[in-house]
Design a protein around this motif. Structure first.
Motif, PDB file in Angstrom:
ATOM      1  N   LYS A   5       1.148 -21.691  -5.953  1.00 19.17           N
ATOM      2  CA  LYS A   5       1.842 -22.378  -7.340  1.00 19.17           C
ATOM      3  C   LYS A   5       0.726 -22.479  -8.345  1.00 19.17           C
ATOM      4  CE  LYS A   5       3.394 -27.222  -8.241  1.00 19.17           C
ATOM      5  NZ  LYS A   5       3.505 -28.656  -7.747  1.00 19.17           N
ATOM      6  N   SER A  34       3.473 -22.143 -16.065  1.00 20.11           N
ATOM      7  CA  SER A  34       3.719 -22.448 -14.450  1.00 20.11           C
ATOM      8  C   SER A  34       4.661 -21.765 -13.757  1.00 20.11           C
ATOM      9  CB  SER A  34       4.117 -24.031 -14.627  1.00 20.11           C
ATOM     10  OG  SER A  34       3.178 -24.887 -15.394  1.00 20.11           O
ATOM     11  N   SER A  36       5.940 -20.958  -9.281  1.00 16.50           N
ATOM     12  CA  SER A  36       5.805 -21.348  -7.862  1.00 16.50           C
ATOM     13  C   SER A  36       6.380 -20.270  -6.910  1.00 16.50           C
ATOM     14  CB  SER A  36       6.160 -22.693  -7.307  1.00 16.50           C
ATOM     15  OG  SER A  36       7.482 -22.642  -7.510  1.00 16.50           O
ATOM     16  N   ARG A  70      -4.389 -25.050 -13.181  1.00 15.13           N
ATOM     17  CA  ARG A  70      -4.629 -25.079 -11.932  1.00 15.13           C
ATOM     18  C   ARG A  70      -3.827 -23.923 -10.931  1.00 15.13           C
ATOM     19  NH1 ARG A  70      -9.213 -27.116 -12.668  1.00 15.13           N
ATOM     20  NH2 ARG A  70      -9.445 -27.377 -10.329  1.00 15.13           N
ATOM     21  N   MET A  72      -2.945 -22.972  -6.858  1.00 16.21           N
ATOM     22  CA  MET A  72      -2.981 -23.714  -5.558  1.00 16.21           C
ATOM     23  C   MET A  72      -2.421 -22.913  -4.480  1.00 16.21           C
ATOM     24  SD  MET A  72      -2.208 -27.660  -6.512  1.00 16.21           S
ATOM     25  CE  MET A  72      -1.264 -27.159  -7.836  1.00 16.21           C
ATOM     26  N   TYR A  73      -2.951 -22.666  -3.324  1.00 15.98           N
ATOM     27  CA  TYR A  73      -2.453 -21.840  -2.210  1.00 15.98           C
ATOM     28  C   TYR A  73      -2.165 -22.712  -1.013  1.00 15.98           C
ATOM     29  CZ  TYR A  73      -1.489 -18.051   1.226  1.00 15.98           C
ATOM     30  OH  TYR A  73      -1.168 -17.080   2.044  1.00 15.98           O
ATOM     31  N   ASN A  75      -1.232 -25.619  -1.144  1.00 13.93           N
ATOM     32  CA  ASN A  75      -1.791 -27.139  -1.635  1.00 13.93           C
ATOM     33  C   ASN A  75      -3.176 -27.031  -1.684  1.00 13.93           C
ATOM     34  OD1 ASN A  75       0.898 -27.833  -2.059  1.00 13.93           O
ATOM     35  ND2 ASN A  75       1.107 -28.599   0.116  1.00 13.93           N
ATOM     36  N   GLU A  76      -3.864 -25.799  -1.583  1.00 15.95           N
ATOM     37  CA  GLU A  76      -5.036 -25.989  -1.564  1.00 15.95           C
ATOM     38  C   GLU A  76      -5.718 -25.439  -2.934  1.00 15.95           C
ATOM     39  OE1 GLU A  76      -8.819 -26.903  -0.110  1.00 15.95           O
ATOM     40  OE2 GLU A  76      -7.190 -26.701   1.274  1.00 15.95           O
ATOM     41  N   ASP A  77      -6.149 -26.482  -3.746  1.00 18.50           N
ATOM     42  CA  ASP A  77      -6.777 -25.905  -5.106  1.00 18.50           C
ATOM     43  C   ASP A  77      -7.923 -24.964  -4.891  1.00 18.50           C
ATOM     44  OD1 ASP A  77      -7.398 -25.733  -7.739  1.00 18.50           O
ATOM     45  OD2 ASP A  77      -6.631 -27.896  -8.156  1.00 18.50           O
ATOM     46  N   TYR A  78      -7.814 -23.807  -5.469  1.00 22.34           N
ATOM     47  CA  TYR A  78      -8.869 -22.871  -5.307  1.00 22.34           C
ATOM     48  C   TYR A  78      -9.405 -22.507  -6.649  1.00 22.34           C
ATOM     49  CZ  TYR A  78      -5.417 -19.234  -5.811  1.00 22.34           C
ATOM     50  OH  TYR A  78      -4.488 -18.370  -6.077  1.00 22.34           O
ATOM     51  N   THR A  79      -8.816 -23.096  -7.764  1.00 19.42           N
ATOM     52  CA  THR A  79      -9.193 -22.876  -9.218  1.00 19.42           C
ATOM     53  C   THR A  79     -10.707 -22.615  -9.375  1.00 19.42           C
ATOM     54  OG1 THR A  79      -7.301 -24.224  -9.841  1.00 19.42           O
ATOM     55  CG2 THR A  79      -8.676 -23.290 -11.485  1.00 19.42           C
TER      56      THR A  79
END
Length: 282
Positions: A5, A34, A36, A70, A72-73, A75-79
């Motif tokens: 996302k 944006s 997904s 942002r 996210m993979y 739901n893990e934000d790795y920005t």
């Protein structure tokens, strides 16, 4: 489940003021974008050259940092993750490049090219790496005898298969394909698309498929996002977009797809699309 996302992504490249430029300028390669991707989905990303598709791919893979927004993979934000932190999920996201030969080390054999990601992620035993490489070569339709060859000894189609083999060696969940068929003829292009479809079902892959060719999206992509000047201007299913495009830019892209039989050529769809200026002058 959302696999990938992106929320309000922006990537701006600045140009410093110099002797011949009174005002500093900035270029928006990606502008408030944006999107997904669902697990198991193939998302086609289409648009003309220079619209920001490859920049978006690098942002999604964490190879570049966005100016804002942002990523996210699962739901893990790795920005804002560092290089070492990115190793935690980078093995789950791989890339197939447009020019496979240019992405290979010319001094490496096929075994070393495909085995490099395995070694980088902990497989230290040469025998185990070789066995995985051989199995992966068979998955992409190459024979085990190719394992000792160098990139220049392979045909264009074989080079692309090695590029795909390197991408799936770690058994990722997501593969981003950046114009992977642009250098191949029609026959090889069909073979590569069939191969990616087979790998998708066999390995449970998801794809972001970047291309400027709308003729491939109907049979390969579940959904298609049209990108223009760094923005997503339209998103639909592949079949729906080919039959019922809404945005004038999409209609212009569709009208440029060549048709073999002149009698089947349709009138151009909609009005001609005139892009606006792509620079923000400060």
């Amino acid at each position: 489940m959302k696999l990938l996302k992106a929320v309000s992504l922006n990537k701006k490249y600045g140009m410093e003021r110099g002797w011949f430029t009174r005002n500093a300028r900035s270029v928006h390669a990606v502008n408030n974008l944006s999107l997904s991707l669902e697990s198991g989905e193939t998302l086609g990303l289409v648009g003309e050259s220079g619209c920001g598709k490859s920049t978006l791919a690098r942002l999604l893979l964490g190879l570049e940092k966005p100016s804002s927004g942002r990523v996210m993979y699962r739901n893990e934000d790795y920005t804002d993750w560092t290089f070492s932190e990115m190793r935690m999920i980078r093995r789950k996201m791989q890339m197939v490049f447009q020019n496979s030969l240019a992405s290979f080390n010319p001094l490496f054999t096929v075994e070393q090219i495909i085995g490099e990601p395995l070694r980088n992620y902990g497989e230290r035993k040469a025998g185990a790496r070789r066995a995985t490489v051989a199995d992966t070569l068979e998955l992409v339709g190459l024979e085990r005898r190719h394992i000792h060859r160098y990139p220049h000894e392979l045909s264009g189609g074989q080079q692309q298969r090695v590029g795909i083999a390197r991408a799936i060696a770690l058994r990722p969940e997501l593969i981003i394909c950046d114009e992977p068929f642009s250098s191949l003829d029609v026959t090889l292009r069909k073979q590569m698309m069939d191969l990616l479809q087979e790998l998708k079902h066999e390995l449970g892959l998801s794809y972001v498929f970047i291309t400027h060719d709308l003729s491939v999206v109907n049979r390969f992509c579940d959904s298609v996002a049209v990108m223009c000047q760094g923005e997503i201007v339209e998103k639909q299913s592949g079949a729906t977009m080919l039959q019922q495009a809404d945005h004038p830019y999409t209609k212009t892209l569709l009208s440029s797809v060549p048709v073999q039989d002149p009698r089947l050529r349709k009138k151009r769809l909609g009005e001609e699309w005139q892009p606006s200026h792509s620079y923000d002058v400060k």
